[in-house]
Write an enzyme that holds these catalytic residues in place. Structure first.
Site, short mmCIF file in Angstrom:
data_model
loop_
_atom_site.label_atom_id
_atom_site.label_comp_id
_atom_site.label_asym_id
_atom_site.label_seq_id
_atom_site.Cartn_x
_atom_site.Cartn_y
_atom_site.Cartn_z
N GLN A 63 -11.52 6.84 -7.86
CA GLN A 63 -11.30 7.59 -7.80
C GLN A 63 -10.80 8.52 -8.06
OE1 GLN A 63 -7.36 5.93 -6.60
NE2 GLN A 63 -6.25 5.49 -8.97
N GLY A 76 -3.83 -5.22 -10.58
CA GLY A 76 -2.23 -5.90 -10.12
C GLY A 76 -2.51 -6.58 -8.87
N ASP A 88 3.64 -0.38 -4.58
CA ASP A 88 2.84 1.07 -4.09
C ASP A 88 1.75 1.41 -4.37
OD1 ASP A 88 3.52 3.63 -4.04
OD2 ASP A 88 4.35 4.35 -6.02
N SER A 89 1.08 1.08 -3.03
CA SER A 89 -0.28 0.95 -3.56
C SER A 89 -1.10 2.69 -2.46
CB SER A 89 -1.15 -0.16 -2.47
OG SER A 89 -0.49 0.22 -1.43
N ASP A 137 -3.52 3.89 0.27
CA ASP A 137 -3.81 3.37 2.01
C ASP A 137 -5.20 1.84 1.52
OD1 ASP A 137 -2.86 5.20 2.37
OD2 ASP A 137 -4.34 6.59 3.39
N1 AG3 Z 1 1.62 5.87 -2.11
C1 AG3 Z 1 1.53 5.55 -0.32
C2 AG3 Z 1 0.60 6.38 -0.51
C3 AG3 Z 1 0.54 6.48 1.51
C4 AG3 Z 1 0.16 7.92 1.97
N2 AG3 Z 1 -1.65 8.24 2.59
C5 AG3 Z 1 -1.91 9.01 3.17
N3 AG3 Z 1 -1.23 10.54 3.28
N4 AG3 Z 1 -2.47 8.95 3.45
C6 AG3 Z 1 1.89 6.90 -2.72
C7 AG3 Z 1 2.29 6.76 -3.60
C8 AG3 Z 1 3.51 6.92 -5.03
N5 AG3 Z 1 4.42 6.49 -5.60
#
Ligand code: AG3
Length: 278
Positions: A34, A141, A158-159, A161
């Protein structure tokens, strides 16, 4: 005069965006999985962005990390072994190891660059990764849960999107593997996006988790830098109920989580109940 106006914009949907004024970009790279950008913002301190989406900021990270961790860890009476899938910034791990019962916390993050850059630019968030109880695995994972059946009391997803590397983490097959990686009385929580912006996804995820776990419970928190600010988490549990089995607060110094917030977070507005009633 201040320096020229630089703004970061996350285009959250075709019709929605959030803008944060930035002082400078601190780091930018394309990893194996990414794009990864770190910026210094005027409002929220350092900002971590993956594939154009806000992941966390210095000033509001506590809400997400406390709520994804302390709600499940105050539902299970004696969580000893905990797994985080994703969460390479280390924020969830930092909260998990505040629980005295925790003997081992594994981080299974697919992108090692998220871990390394978080250690460098978000030292307060990543601080827990150095704890001797923490086992950091740079790995997929999904493969990790396949290989570790019946091992964990609590699993946190804790993913990012459901695009890019996280697509497979929002699927029924994955929830089944999570079920199998848990102990007989285990439970899990996944971050499940915004009830305003991601309604279809929330309904689908809820139905999928319900089809795998005896109990499914959704709760909410307010996260200013995520789309719409209203954020959901979904718990799948084999035995414990987050309200009936709620444990007295075991960690001190939290800024968002409290026993009252724990209870209140499960009170869902009718329009949210509607999304998950199926
Ligand atoms: N994990 C969830 C982030 C989702 C946010 N989405 C967005 N900004 N479109 C965050 C990782 C934190 N440990």
């Amino acid at each position: 005069m201040k320096n020229a106006e630089l703004w970061f914009t996350e285009y959250q949907s075709d019709n929605l965006s959030i803008g944060l004024r930035i002082n400078k970009t601190i780091h930018s790279e394309v990893t194996e999985f990414q794009t990864l950008d770190i910026m210094e913002t005027e409002q929220y301190g350092n900002l971590l962005v993956l594939d154009g989406c806000v992941m966390t900021t210095d000033k509001d990270e506590f809400v997400y990390h406390e709520m994804i961790s302390h709600v499940p860890l105050h539902t299970h009476p004696n969580p000893k072994r905990v797994l985080v899938i994703g969460g390479g910034d280390g924020g969830a791990i930092r909260e998990i190891i505040k629980h005295p019962s925790v003997e081992k916390a594994v981080l299974a993050e697919i992108d090692g660059r998220v871990i390394e850059t978080s250690k460098e630019y978000f030292p307060q968030i990543a601080s827990g990764l150095a704890d001797p109880r923490v086992d950091v695995q740079v790995t997929d994972g999904i493969q990790y849960v396949k290989d570790h059946k019946g091992e964990f009391d609590v699993i946190l997803v804790d993913s990012t999107d459901p695009i890019g590397p996280a697509v497979g983490l929002f699927a029924r097959d994955f929830y089944q593997l999570v079920f199998e990686a848990l102990t007989d009385d285990g439970l899990f929580v996944a971050q499940t996006e915004s009830p305003f912006a991601n309604q279809k996804l929330i309904s689908q995820v809820n139905a999928d988790i319900k089809s795998v776990f005896p109990q499914t419970h959704m709760y909410l928190a307010f996260i200013p830098t995520y789309p719409t600010g209203m954020w959901s988490f979904t718990m799948g549990s084999k035995k414990y109920n987050p309200l009936q089995d709620q444990q007295p607060q075991r960690v001190t110094g939290t800024k968002y989580y409290s026993s009252d917030v724990h209870k209140g977070a499960f009170a869902l507005p009718p329009f949210v109940q509607e999304l998950i009633k199926g």
